[in-house]
Design an enzyme around this catalytic site. Sequence first.
Site, mmCIF file in Angstrom:
data_model
loop_
_atom_site.group_PDB
_atom_site.id
_atom_site.type_symbol
_atom_site.label_atom_id
_atom_site.label_comp_id
_atom_site.label_asym_id
_atom_site.label_seq_id
_atom_site.Cartn_x
_atom_site.Cartn_y
_atom_site.Cartn_z
ATOM 1 N N CYS A 84 -23.159 -26.458 -60.974
ATOM 2 C CA CYS A 84 -22.164 -26.526 -59.942
ATOM 3 C C CYS A 84 -21.670 -27.992 -59.452
ATOM 4 O O CYS A 84 -22.410 -28.826 -59.262
ATOM 5 C CB CYS A 84 -22.787 -25.839 -58.278
ATOM 6 S SG CYS A 84 -21.736 -25.916 -57.057
ATOM 7 N N CYS A 90 -24.257 -29.381 -51.313
ATOM 8 C CA CYS A 90 -24.573 -28.098 -50.888
ATOM 9 C C CYS A 90 -25.789 -28.140 -50.768
ATOM 10 O O CYS A 90 -26.752 -28.370 -51.581
ATOM 11 C CB CYS A 90 -23.843 -27.143 -51.585
ATOM 12 S SG CYS A 90 -23.892 -25.429 -51.114
ATOM 13 N N CYS A 93 -28.703 -24.449 -53.255
ATOM 14 C CA CYS A 93 -29.206 -24.229 -54.595
ATOM 15 C C CYS A 93 -29.860 -25.506 -54.926
ATOM 16 O O CYS A 93 -29.359 -26.541 -55.703
ATOM 17 C CB CYS A 93 -28.368 -23.905 -55.712
ATOM 18 S SG CYS A 93 -27.578 -22.350 -55.258
ATOM 19 N N CYS A 171 -18.183 -20.219 -56.260
ATOM 20 C CA CYS A 171 -19.737 -20.571 -55.927
ATOM 21 C C CYS A 171 -20.354 -19.937 -57.267
ATOM 22 O O CYS A 171 -20.272 -18.656 -57.613
ATOM 23 C CB CYS A 171 -20.249 -19.673 -54.859
ATOM 24 S SG CYS A 171 -21.955 -19.971 -54.514
ATOM 25 N N GLN A 294 -31.034 -5.700 -51.673
ATOM 26 C CA GLN A 294 -31.389 -6.978 -52.536
ATOM 27 C C GLN A 294 -30.162 -7.544 -53.225
ATOM 28 O O GLN A 294 -29.183 -6.843 -53.795
ATOM 29 C CB GLN A 294 -32.312 -6.391 -53.690
ATOM 30 C CG GLN A 294 -33.574 -6.297 -53.226
ATOM 31 C CD GLN A 294 -34.560 -7.287 -52.970
ATOM 32 O OE1 GLN A 294 -34.007 -8.828 -52.848
ATOM 33 N NE2 GLN A 294 -35.995 -7.485 -52.588
ATOM 34 N N TYR A 324 -41.685 -0.371 -44.449
ATOM 35 C CA TYR A 324 -40.381 -1.077 -44.555
ATOM 36 C C TYR A 324 -39.471 -0.791 -45.767
ATOM 37 O O TYR A 324 -38.976 -1.523 -46.513
ATOM 38 C CB TYR A 324 -40.905 -2.561 -44.723
ATOM 39 C CG TYR A 324 -42.096 -3.259 -43.993
ATOM 40 C CD1 TYR A 324 -41.606 -3.684 -42.724
ATOM 41 C CD2 TYR A 324 -43.162 -3.051 -44.319
ATOM 42 C CE1 TYR A 324 -42.741 -4.164 -41.950
ATOM 43 C CE2 TYR A 324 -44.292 -3.475 -43.681
ATOM 44 C CZ TYR A 324 -44.131 -4.334 -42.306
ATOM 45 O OH TYR A 324 -45.142 -4.441 -41.686
ATOM 46 N N ASP A 391 -43.211 -3.826 -48.446
ATOM 47 C CA ASP A 391 -42.175 -4.820 -48.566
ATOM 48 C C ASP A 391 -41.558 -5.277 -47.566
ATOM 49 O O ASP A 391 -40.596 -5.046 -46.939
ATOM 50 C CB ASP A 391 -40.921 -4.028 -49.473
ATOM 51 C CG ASP A 391 -39.925 -5.002 -49.922
ATOM 52 O OD1 ASP A 391 -40.130 -6.406 -49.616
ATOM 53 O OD2 ASP A 391 -38.842 -4.869 -50.341
ATOM 54 N N CYS A 418 -41.330 -11.709 -50.381
ATOM 55 C CA CYS A 418 -40.475 -12.571 -50.612
ATOM 56 C C CYS A 418 -40.739 -13.905 -50.206
ATOM 57 O O CYS A 418 -40.095 -14.963 -50.001
ATOM 58 C CB CYS A 418 -38.967 -11.973 -49.791
ATOM 59 S SG CYS A 418 -39.131 -11.895 -48.056
#
Length: 465
Positions: A84, A90, A93, A171, A294, A324, A391, A418
Amino acid sequence: MPETNGTEADSSGPRPGLRLELQAIDLDRDGHGLARWQGWVVVVPGLLPGERAKVQLQQRQKSRWLSRISERLDSSPTRRRPPCILAQDCGGCTLQHLEESAQRNWKQNQLHQTMLRLGGIDHPQAPALTDQRGLGYRNRGLIPLRRGEDDRLRMGYFRRGSHRIVNLSRCPVLDPRLDALVEPLKQDLDTSGLSADHDLSHSQGLRHLGLRIGHHTGEVLITVVSSQQLPALQRLAQQWIERWDPVKGVTLNLQPRRTNQILGATTTVLAGAPTIRELFCGLQLQLSTTTFFQINTPQAERIVACIVSWLSQAELAGPIVDAYCGIGTISLPLAAQGHHVVGLEINPDSIDQARSNADANGLGARTEFQAGDVANLLKETLATCSALVVDPPRRGLESSVIEAILSDPPGLLAYLSCDMATQARDLKRLLQPEGPYRLEQLQPVDFFPQTTHLENLAFLRRVSS
């Protein structure tokens, strides 16, 4: 290891503007280079381990100093040209300049070190499930909008460490089918003359542009987030539906509050349908503007397949509880394999969607979905279940949830996380000495290439009553 250039560094210690020559020894959890000088940790965004650079100190952040690179003096063999062109600015990432194999190695080492440091767990990991695409994996984007002083619309993510927008026309981590819509949508919103200011001054007008695609169906839902009703959007919405066949709906989400929460409570349809279809693990789902789903569909399918496979190896006499559960992305594939599943979720809208998805796939008889506090619901359901899937959100399991599990431990426990730090904390309690569980497997999953995020699945088996 060189630390200073010997010209400005002196015994007075660090200060803003001080110029140093440093070598990165590691990356922090945000993917920024870490160096040391006179006992201080110096954060150097953009520097990889082993690389040297001339840097200038900017500001102190508690026990660390943030710096910026003036000149990089050498390059790591794992460095690459970021895919990118906005990668340096930015904040989205932060690992794009690191080869993807090195990204995965670093993430897995982070997982090992986090489990050891916070959980006291020294357990082998399975190789991470990787997304070989590397780019184009995001099925959703929520992009801030703001008009500049020249009255031109800026659309993009925030500059690293700020709320200033990095203006973008594409993007690379967005699904290419969504990426192709970014620039023409920005042009249409720009020429509309509508005011826009995401959440800086909270002035009236546009806040964000939302894009969502069904990975397997190609159906697209466009959402405009605004502080108020904007009649001019009705005309634009109809034009978008007519111009792009994959666009099945355009919605307006109202967020009038002064908050960093992007989406508000009210969503109306401007044109087309309020939802799009997605096929997930062979099942049909409906996704709306506010549905939690997701971001990386193929990787989510792979991790659900791991859970289904592991639980299907056991002879389960009772139901599986899915805590969850959201809209049923784990519950429904388990039910499709013949299991009876009880899904628990605090969000009543998600429960309504889960029930609708179950009925649409002919799984209503094998599923039961309950809305309410997960800890309280677990106390009512654990006594009869054979296995539990959790989760939780990034903050991990509430203490009351862990207490409920330890009070009535099911035979099998699958914990998808996560956030490796909160998972390590929780596993330390679940795997306490003389406790009911032993750790059977750690299975990391790289959902977000080019970023520092790594999801992890832990399988626990009960060894005592």
